[in-house]
Scaffold this motif. Structure first.
Motif, PDB file in Angstrom:
ATOM      1  N   TRP A   1      -3.433  14.493  -6.458  1.00  0.00           N
ATOM      2  CA  TRP A   1      -3.669  13.075  -6.165  1.00  0.00           C
ATOM      3  C   TRP A   1      -3.274  12.769  -4.720  1.00  0.00           C
ATOM      4  O   TRP A   1      -3.992  12.048  -4.015  1.00  0.00           O
TER       5      TRP A   1
ATOM      6  N   HIS B   1      -2.177   4.624   0.329  1.00  0.00           N
ATOM      7  CA  HIS B   1      -2.341   5.773   1.213  1.00  0.00           C
ATOM      8  C   HIS B   1      -1.008   6.249   1.792  1.00  0.00           C
ATOM      9  O   HIS B   1      -0.997   7.110   2.668  1.00  0.00           O
ATOM     10  N   LYS B   2       0.091   5.684   1.299  1.00  0.00           N
ATOM     11  CA  LYS B   2       1.408   6.095   1.767  1.00  0.00           C
ATOM     12  C   LYS B   2       2.338   6.271   0.574  1.00  0.00           C
ATOM     13  O   LYS B   2       2.192   5.602  -0.442  1.00  0.00           O
TER      14      LYS B   2
ATOM     15  N   PRO C   1      -5.505  -0.389  -1.997  1.00  0.00           N
ATOM     16  CA  PRO C   1      -5.536   1.074  -1.850  1.00  0.00           C
ATOM     17  C   PRO C   1      -4.137   1.595  -1.507  1.00  0.00           C
ATOM     18  O   PRO C   1      -3.373   0.935  -0.801  1.00  0.00           O
TER      19      PRO C   1
ATOM     20  N   GLN D   1      -1.446  14.293   3.699  1.00  0.00           N
ATOM     21  CA  GLN D   1      -2.176  14.233   4.968  1.00  0.00           C
ATOM     22  C   GLN D   1      -1.225  14.368   6.144  1.00  0.00           C
ATOM     23  O   GLN D   1      -1.528  15.026   7.140  1.00  0.00           O
TER      24      GLN D   1
ATOM     25  N   ASP E   1      -6.098  14.280  -2.545  1.00  0.00           N
ATOM     26  CA  ASP E   1      -7.379  13.587  -2.677  1.00  0.00           C
ATOM     27  C   ASP E   1      -7.361  12.198  -2.055  1.00  0.00           C
ATOM     28  O   ASP E   1      -8.399  11.698  -1.606  1.00  0.00           O
ATOM     29  N   ASN E   2      -6.189  11.569  -2.030  1.00  0.00           N
ATOM     30  CA  ASN E   2      -6.079  10.213  -1.508  1.00  0.00           C
ATOM     31  C   ASN E   2      -5.519  10.160  -0.083  1.00  0.00           C
ATOM     32  O   ASN E   2      -5.177   9.084   0.407  1.00  0.00           O
ATOM     33  N   HIS E   3      -5.412  11.311   0.553  1.00  0.00           N
ATOM     34  CA  HIS E   3      -5.011  11.390   1.964  1.00  0.00           C
ATOM     35  C   HIS E   3      -3.691  10.641   2.207  1.00  0.00           C
ATOM     36  O   HIS E   3      -3.580   9.818   3.113  1.00  0.00           O
ATOM     37  N   ILE E   4      -2.713  10.987   1.381  1.00  0.00           N
ATOM     38  CA  ILE E   4      -1.443  10.281   1.396  1.00  0.00           C
ATOM     39  C   ILE E   4      -0.578  10.728   2.575  1.00  0.00           C
ATOM     40  O   ILE E   4      -0.410  11.932   2.820  1.00  0.00           O
ATOM     41  N   ASP E   5      -0.025   9.755   3.304  1.00  0.00           N
ATOM     42  CA  ASP E   5       1.005  10.018   4.311  1.00  0.00           C
ATOM     43  C   ASP E   5       2.354   9.945   3.609  1.00  0.00           C
ATOM     44  O   ASP E   5       2.733   8.891   3.087  1.00  0.00           O
TER      45      ASP E   5
ATOM     46  N   GLY F   1       0.779  -1.231   0.000  1.00  0.00           N
ATOM     47  CA  GLY F   1       0.000   0.000   0.000  1.00  0.00           C
ATOM     48  C   GLY F   1       0.807   1.276   0.000  1.00  0.00           C
ATOM     49  O   GLY F   1       0.263   2.358   0.208  1.00  0.00           O
ATOM     50  N   ARG F   2       2.110   1.171  -0.240  1.00  0.00           N
ATOM     51  CA  ARG F   2       2.980   2.342  -0.276  1.00  0.00           C
ATOM     52  C   ARG F   2       3.567   2.522  -1.672  1.00  0.00           C
ATOM     53  O   ARG F   2       4.057   1.578  -2.284  1.00  0.00           O
TER      54      ARG F   2
END
Length: 243
Positions: free
Chosen positions: A88, A68-69, A66, A115, A91-95, A40-41
């Motif tokens: 992007w 998110h990182k 998904p 994020q 919108d995708n709440h990326i850390d 997921g990264r």
């Protein structure tokens, strides 16, 4: 010792003509694009270009989980492509993790949109201007590409809730902070100054409240080069000198 203003005008022109990409003079081994997804990264190393952003989006689309990182190493790149990638990220709440460096468009549009952000030990982060084309000697805003970039940047920062001034704060008042801050003067004397950076507390003044770091102070030296300097931020100046 004060730095001659024309040197800074030339510097800003050069930066913008290179579309906020930083490659010359900094050996960061980022010329070859690397994109990888795992657990997921997203791992991205390289210049932010129209092609590399398309490759990122295609890789994410084909990925089965998904995302998110994101871990990034980038010297920057083309501003419009970087804003698309930054949107992007938002919108995708990326850390976001900054592994070794995040410069120019990476700092402008990825760090600000994430994020959360974590800056690894000794990782270099710095700004050296955005799409606003500051400086009385510049007339590039008459060119459609640059005008569109200016419009895109205004909307981008409005949507992510960060003060757009973060991209050009070091250019305010004829680059006065870069001419009077001790670290900046020293970097210029060494002919290595390529940008500026902020403390975590000062990032919050622009609305960037989500950054942690393994460093007590923002690193400014990369492989012996003093690439940037830490400049102080005054709240009253952030909303001043509007275009």
């Amino acid at each position: 010792m004060k730095i001659k203003r024309w040197l800074f005008v030339f510097w800003v022109c050069l930066v913008l003509l290179q579309a906020c990409s930083l490659n010359s003079g900094t050996d960061t081994d980022t010329e070859e694009t690397y994109i990888h997804l795992d657990h997921g990264r997203l791992y991205f190393r390289g210049e932010i270009t129209e092609l590399s952003v398309r490759q990122i989006f295609a890789a994410v689309k084909d990925y089965q989980e998904p995302v998110h990182k994101m871990t990034v190493n980038s010297t920057g790149g083309e501003v419009q492509s970087a804003m698309k990638l930054g949107r992007w990220v938002f919108d995708n709440h990326i850390d976001l993790t900054i592994d070794r460096f995040c410069m120019s468009s990476c700092a402008n549009y990825l760090l600000t949109a994430a994020q959360s952000v974590h800056i690894n030990k000794n990782a270099i982060v710095y700004w050296h201007g955005g799409a606003t084309l500051r400086g009385e000697a510049l007339s590039l805003a008459d060119i459609p590409y640059f005008q569109h970039s200016i419009d895109m940047e205004k909307v981008f920062f409005r949507d992510i809730g960060v003060n757009q001034r973060i991209t050009d704060y070091g250019q305010l008042d004829d680059f006065s902070l870069l001419q009077t801050t001790d670290g900046c003067i020293k970097a210029h004397q060494r002919k290595e100054l390529q940008g500026w950076t902020y403390t975590l507390d000062d990032l919050k003044k622009f609305g960037v409240n989500h950054v942690t770091s393994d460093n007590k102070k923002p690193p400014v030296i990369w492989e012996g080069q003093m690439l940037s300097c830490v400049i102080p931020v005054t709240l009253s100046k952030i909303d001043s000198d509007k275009e």
